[in-house]
Each structure stands twice: as C-alpha cells, then as structure tokens.
Enzyme design. Structure first.
Site, PDB file in Angstrom:
ATOM      1  N   GLU A  99       0.706  -1.068  -0.034  1.00 37.57           N
ATOM      2  CA  GLU A  99       0.109   0.168  -0.101  1.00 37.57           C
ATOM      3  C   GLU A  99       0.976   1.270  -0.010  1.00 37.57           C
ATOM      4  O   GLU A  99       0.597   2.159   0.647  1.00 37.57           O
ATOM      5  CB  GLU A  99      -1.090  -0.077   1.074  1.00 37.57           C
ATOM      6  CG  GLU A  99      -1.796  -1.257   1.316  1.00 37.57           C
ATOM      7  CD  GLU A  99      -3.108  -1.189   0.255  1.00 37.57           C
ATOM      8  OE1 GLU A  99      -3.132  -0.344  -0.571  1.00 37.57           O
ATOM      9  OE2 GLU A  99      -3.833  -1.986   0.272  1.00 37.57           O
ATOM     10  N   CYS A 158     -18.205  -5.283 -17.314  1.00 38.51           N
ATOM     11  CA  CYS A 158     -18.205  -6.198 -18.644  1.00 38.51           C
ATOM     12  C   CYS A 158     -17.435  -7.219 -18.748  1.00 38.51           C
ATOM     13  O   CYS A 158     -17.332  -7.993 -19.599  1.00 38.51           O
ATOM     14  CB  CYS A 158     -18.124  -5.144 -19.777  1.00 38.51           C
ATOM     15  SG  CYS A 158     -16.099  -4.865 -20.045  1.00 38.51           S
ATOM     16  N   CYS A 190     -15.601   1.391 -19.701  1.00 36.82           N
ATOM     17  CA  CYS A 190     -16.582   1.307 -18.455  1.00 36.82           C
ATOM     18  C   CYS A 190     -16.246   2.343 -17.407  1.00 36.82           C
ATOM     19  O   CYS A 190     -17.218   2.921 -16.909  1.00 36.82           O
ATOM     20  CB  CYS A 190     -16.802  -0.209 -17.785  1.00 36.82           C
ATOM     21  SG  CYS A 190     -17.534  -1.112 -19.114  1.00 36.82           S
TER      22      CYS A 190
HETATM   23 ZN    ZN Z   1     -15.667  -2.866 -18.782  1.00 41.42          ZN
END
Ligand code: ZN
Length: 204
Positions: A99, A158, A190
């Site tokens: 991190e 997707c 997306c």
């Molecule tokens: Zn996507």
C-alpha cells in the site's frame, strides 16, 4: 509471471551483492498484494531475511498482517512515516512495502537508499487514484525501479481486462478507505462511462 532476477552472486553469497527495486502496481482487486506475498514467500525459502512494512493508516483487515483480498496473509510491521523503515529494515535482505501509495514522498528516497545498500526492495501499490490520476508517490517509485509489473483486474461491469479503480460514491477526497462496497475495478471504457454518468448527474 514475473521471474525473480538473479543479480551477481546474491543467491550464492551475501558478499558483493547488488540491490534493486521492484514495483507491483495496478488497480484495486488486481492481485498486487497476492503477487507481493508470492515473491516474499519465495525469498523466505532461500533463507533471506524478509521484513514487510505497511502504512499505519491502512487498518482495513488486520493491524500487523498484510492481508490480500483472498485472505492470504503474512506478518508485517505498520509504520507511520516512510523514514521509519530505514532503521527497522537495517539488517534484512529483502524489504517488502505494501500500500505504498499511502506513504509520504520520503518513501522514494527510502527505497533508493535501501537498494543502494544491497537490499531487494519490493513495493506494491495503486498506480492511479479514483480520478485516474497517477497516485503519488507510486509514479516516482516506478521511475526509480529496475522492474515494474502491472497487475490487472477484471472489469466488474463487462468482464474485460481492468486497469482503473472506479469509486461508487460522489466524494472528491483522494483517499477514502473501502472495499467492494465502495470500489470497482473497471476497464477504460466502463470507467469513463461511469464518470460521465456521474458528471451528468451532478449537473442536473
Ligand atoms: Zn468494462
């Protein structure tokens, strides 16, 4: 898969060894921590002294263990400031940092100093924030590293390869700790479709 380099005589003798920096970066849910743990476990088999550090601010799962999303874990030391790592890692061969995007910028200098002293430094962290901006100081760490590995997630919209971290809330703060309740891995298309929807919603 990343093949561990074998510089100089590192695996035969500790003398005349050279250090280096590896960066593992990608979006959330891309397996960064799993890859960090895999490399650390391999180093442990070769009897190298391994230490793992993570920022004290990241307390999502466990205070002293680095835990990946699939719950593999390994003991680690939470530290508040990047410079603390220099002292704490003084006698180890391999330094893992998880991190890293939550550390102050001094982490870049710390990584360079450790590698200059002959240590193998493996750093995992987010390459971009929720606005798809480079997540400092990861961009500088990538620049000074010998090896950079980008891990990819699966787009939760997707199913394509995902490199972006999409945040479901409307806050503008760069750091908001959360998990699948708050973040999604998304592909480029997306991610931007989601951001456009947010902008339209804010205007109306
Ligand atoms: Zn996507």
């Amino acid at each position: 898969m990343f093949i561990e380099p074998n510089f100089g005589s590192r695996h035969i003798s500790r003398k005349n060894e050279t250090g280096w920096i590896e960066v593992i970066c990608g979006s959330m849910f891309s397996g960064k921590t799993e890859e960090l743990i895999r490399r650390l476990n391999r180093a442990k088999i070769s009897n190298l002294k391994v230490e793992i550090f993570k920022p004290a601010t990241d307390k999502r799962y466990h205070i002293t263990n680095v835990v990946s999303h699939d719950r593999k874990e390994i003991r680690s030391t939470p530290v508040e400031f990047a410079n603390d790592i220099l002292l704490l890692a003084a006698d180890c061969d391999l330094v893992g940092i998880d991190e890293a995007q939550f550390f102050d910028h001094a982490i870049v200098d710390v990584a360079v100093k450790l590698a200059n002293k002959g240590k193998r430094v493996i750093i995992a962290g987010l390459d971009m924030d929720f606005m798809a901006r480079p997540f400092a100081p990861m961009n500088d760490l990538m620049a000074v590293a010998e090896f950079v590995t980008k891990t990819h997630a699966i787009c939760m919209s997707c199913g394509s390869t995902a490199s972006y971290t999409y945040r479901l809330d409307d806050s503008n703060k760069q750091v908001v700790l959360g998990e699948k309740d708050l973040y999604q891995a998304r592909c480029r298309r997306c991610y931007h479709m989601g951001m456009e929807t947010k902008i339209k919603a804010a205007k109306s």
